[in-house]
Design a protein around this motif. Structure first.
Motif, PDB file in Angstrom:
ATOM      1  N   ASP A 292      -0.919   2.134 -13.952  1.00 42.23           N
ATOM      2  CA  ASP A 292       0.102   0.955 -14.302  1.00 42.23           C
ATOM      3  C   ASP A 292       1.540   1.292 -14.006  1.00 42.23           C
ATOM      4  OD1 ASP A 292       1.166  -1.653 -14.808  1.00 42.23           O
ATOM      5  OD2 ASP A 292       0.895  -1.194 -17.122  1.00 42.23           O
ATOM      6  N   GLY A 293       1.589   1.780 -12.595  1.00 38.00           N
ATOM      7  CA  GLY A 293       3.301   2.154 -12.391  1.00 38.00           C
ATOM      8  C   GLY A 293       3.269   3.659 -12.444  1.00 38.00           C
ATOM      9  N   GLU A 294       3.075   4.436 -11.308  1.00 37.71           N
ATOM     10  CA  GLU A 294       3.440   5.909 -11.301  1.00 37.71           C
ATOM     11  C   GLU A 294       4.523   6.257 -11.637  1.00 37.71           C
ATOM     12  OE1 GLU A 294      -0.026   4.822  -8.731  1.00 37.71           O
ATOM     13  OE2 GLU A 294       2.319   4.165  -8.911  1.00 37.71           O
ATOM     14  N   ALA A 295       5.745   5.592 -11.476  1.00 37.32           N
ATOM     15  CA  ALA A 295       6.931   5.902 -11.888  1.00 37.32           C
ATOM     16  C   ALA A 295       7.302   6.411 -13.337  1.00 37.32           C
ATOM     17  CB  ALA A 295       8.124   4.919 -11.205  1.00 37.32           C
ATOM     18  N   ARG A 296       6.343   5.272 -14.085  1.00 40.11           N
ATOM     19  CA  ARG A 296       6.476   5.471 -15.715  1.00 40.11           C
ATOM     20  C   ARG A 296       5.877   6.968 -15.919  1.00 40.11           C
ATOM     21  NH1 ARG A 296       2.606   4.412 -19.371  1.00 40.11           N
ATOM     22  NH2 ARG A 296       1.223   3.496 -17.881  1.00 40.11           N
ATOM     23  N   GLU A 423       9.916  -0.998  -3.059  1.00 46.53           N
ATOM     24  CA  GLU A 423       9.006  -1.565  -3.572  1.00 46.53           C
ATOM     25  C   GLU A 423       7.704  -2.133  -2.496  1.00 46.53           C
ATOM     26  OE1 GLU A 423      10.344  -5.344  -5.283  1.00 46.53           O
ATOM     27  OE2 GLU A 423      11.237  -4.208  -6.910  1.00 46.53           O
ATOM     28  N   ARG A 425       3.850  -4.372  -1.941  1.00 43.67           N
ATOM     29  CA  ARG A 425       2.775  -5.148  -2.318  1.00 43.67           C
ATOM     30  C   ARG A 425       1.898  -5.570  -1.391  1.00 43.67           C
ATOM     31  NH1 ARG A 425       7.743  -8.536  -1.826  1.00 43.67           N
ATOM     32  NH2 ARG A 425       7.577 -10.095  -0.076  1.00 43.67           N
ATOM     33  N   ASN A 458      -3.255   0.230  -3.280  1.00 41.49           N
ATOM     34  CA  ASN A 458      -2.159  -0.145  -4.197  1.00 41.49           C
ATOM     35  C   ASN A 458      -0.905   0.743  -4.124  1.00 41.49           C
ATOM     36  OD1 ASN A 458      -3.578  -2.156  -5.677  1.00 41.49           O
ATOM     37  ND2 ASN A 458      -4.697  -0.112  -6.804  1.00 41.49           N
ATOM     38  N   ASN A 460       2.207   2.767  -4.733  1.00 39.30           N
ATOM     39  CA  ASN A 460       2.619   4.142  -5.724  1.00 39.30           C
ATOM     40  C   ASN A 460       3.927   4.062  -5.646  1.00 39.30           C
ATOM     41  OD1 ASN A 460       3.615   6.577  -6.643  1.00 39.30           O
ATOM     42  ND2 ASN A 460       1.671   7.568  -5.935  1.00 39.30           N
ATOM     43  N   ASP A 461       4.615   3.683  -6.817  1.00 36.98           N
ATOM     44  CA  ASP A 461       6.255   3.312  -6.858  1.00 36.98           C
ATOM     45  C   ASP A 461       7.100   4.639  -7.039  1.00 36.98           C
ATOM     46  OD1 ASP A 461       5.624   3.774  -9.673  1.00 36.98           O
ATOM     47  OD2 ASP A 461       6.488   1.837 -10.514  1.00 36.98           O
TER      48      ASP A 461
END
Length: 495
Positions: A292-296, A423, A425, A458, A460-461
């Motif tokens: 749920d968000g790689e940057a996180r 970004e 999508r 998906n 990968n941010d």
């Protein structure tokens, strides 16, 4: 996101394959497994060629934390619980062989390897049971581990299990020396040469690349998740991505290598530099393409280091990919049942430095007819697979869910304005699902359908890539293959 090891490393560029060739063995992948296998075969007088889709060390080995240890987190208890003490003993014998060979190679090539203890520690009191279980499992097979009640570290720790005289190394330095030795023994390494497919012609195998083909009696697939595998091993591997960061820390850096017994994983070691020691912190892993968000995850790791090492200055941050075998033991041997011309090595569960060399010793031993006595512990199609059926069913049920969920999302309509910088999508353009992203001011649109087994990728941010949640294939913004079992790029689309 560039590996600390690669920031200042200088590796010579090697030319791609430009013509058809024939050799005894073709090795696909120039990481630790591939280069060690090629060197061992070349030293035995076999003709060998190495094909590398990118550059030497571009993928897993070059991004590794490069711990060389027989204490491997909580792996011993996991293997013993699934396969028994005898299998664990053989697994550790294999890793000991890899450990010894690698350190002897480093000594012979004057590559610095620091001998330090390894510690599996409890971050929370509830992890103490896993620490004790690891101590008991390792002692049962003869490892001289020790229980430690207190650890002199600034981060939360509630005791651990310790194994002296383990090691840590610069993995890119190892790969550079291996590659030089491979070439010195007459075996060419072809970079920027991606293997796309193979075919069997009698007793020979033909590997087809962008620039030509290689005909060989044997093929070693050393690509993490084996390319060319469409159903067998891919269904028995869980692709995992984890993160690492290097810090310049004021004051003392912990002397030992650490790995937490629970989640979120925290892995620590140090690396020598000309100006002092750099702290490496790893962890915060997840299944590829399912975060749920790689940057996180990256931010979580960096924030943890800043919290427990005040004043730490971030130098580099990067990620690595490895594959966890659902049966707990690595797979080294034929890619498919019933054949032995095409062999692979995978499923090291993030312990590739020792397992990787042991895998090379196994592969070369089987090709030359002299496999090590512990080699059967790595069998790709070993007896007792029934015990892994439940884990396999669970893993593949998750894969099936992501496959269907991805396609349901892909057929939905979507905005037509380009994504903002950084970004990406997946949306529908007319009748076609499209993966669209903007990186460095350029907007790319490609098919979101993974070319391995048709999962929907998906975004990968953290790394600005397209990642497949099924079996871990990864693609650049323009659709070109970065890693994973896929060998073909994502098809281009109109933005």
């Amino acid at each position: 996101m560039t590996s600390f090891w690669s920031t200042d490393a200088v590796l010579p560029a090697r030319l791609p394959l430009t013509d058809d060739i024939e050799v005894d063995t073709v090795v696909i992948g120039a990481g630790l497994v591939g280069l060690t296998s090629a060197l061992l075969l070349a030293e035995r007088g076999r003709s060998v060629a190495v094909l590398e889709a990118r550059r030497v060390g571009a993928v897993t080995t070059g991004a590794s934390s490069a711990k060389i240890s027989l204490l491997q987190g909580t792996r011993a208890q996991a293997i013993a619980n699934r396969h028994g003490t005898r299998a664990l003993s053989r697994y550790l014998a294999a890793n000991r062989a890899g450990f010894d060979w690698l350190l002897e190679f480093c000594a012979a090539h004057e590559i610095s390897a620091q001998r330090v203890p390894a510690i599996t520690y409890a971050q929370q009191p509830r992890e103490s049971a896993a620490v004790r279980a690891e101590f008991e499992a390792t002692r049962a097979v003869g490892l001289p581990t020790q229980l430690v009640d207190e650890l002199d570290v600034p981060f939360p720790a509630h005791g651990g299990v310790r194994l002296p005289e383990q090691a840590q190394v610069d993995p890119v330095a190892v790969l550079a020396a291996l590659a030089a030795d491979v070439e010195a023994n007459g075996a060419p390494i072809f970079e920027s040469t991606r293997a796309h497919r193979l075919r069997h012609e009698g007793e020979r195998v033909v590997v087809v690349t962008d620039n030509g083909q290689v005909t060989a009696s044997n093929v070693i697939v050393a690509t993490g998740s084996p390319v060319f595998d469409r159903r067998g091993l891919a269904a028995r591997l869980v692709p995992e991505r984890s993160y690492l960061a290097a810090f310049d820390v004021p004051g003392q850096v912990p002397e030992e290598m650490f790995l937490s017994a629970g989640s979120p994983t925290r892995s620590l070691r140090w690396a020598p530099t000309e100006t002092g020691r750099v702290l490496l912190v790893g962890g915060s892993g997840h299944v590829v393409g399912r975060a749920d968000g790689e940057a996180r995850h990256v931010a979580e790791l960096v924030n943890w280091a800043h919290r427990w090492f005040p004043g730490a200055e971030l130098l580099d941050r990067w990620s690595a990919q490895d594959y966890h075998p659902i049966g707990e033991l690595p797979y080294v041997g034929p890619v498919g049942p019933g054949g032995d011309r095409v062999r692979c090595a995978t499923g090291f569960a993030k312990w590739g430095m020792t397992n990787g060399v042991a895998a090379a010793l196994t592969l070369v031993g089987r090709i030359t007819g002299t496999p090590p006595e512990w080699a059967r512990v790595y069998d790709t199609w070993r007896p007792g697979v029934v015990g892994t059926l439940r884990a396999g069913a669970e893993a593949n049920a998750t894969v099936a869910w992501h496959l269907s969920a991805g396609w349901l999302h892909a057929v939905e309509g979507g905005p037509r304005l380009p994504p903002r910088e950084g970004e990406g999508r997946v949306e529908r353009h007319g009748l076609h699902p499209t993966a669209i992203c903007t990186v460095d001011g350029r907007t790319d649109a490609v098919s979101p359908v993974c070319t391995h087994l048709w999962g929907i990728v998906n975004w990968n941010d953290a790394e600005k890539t397209w990642d497949c949640p099924l079996h871990g294939s990864r693609f650049a913004p323009d659709g070109s293959v970065l890693e994973g079992p896929a060998t073909a790029p994502l098809a281009p689309r109109e933005p």
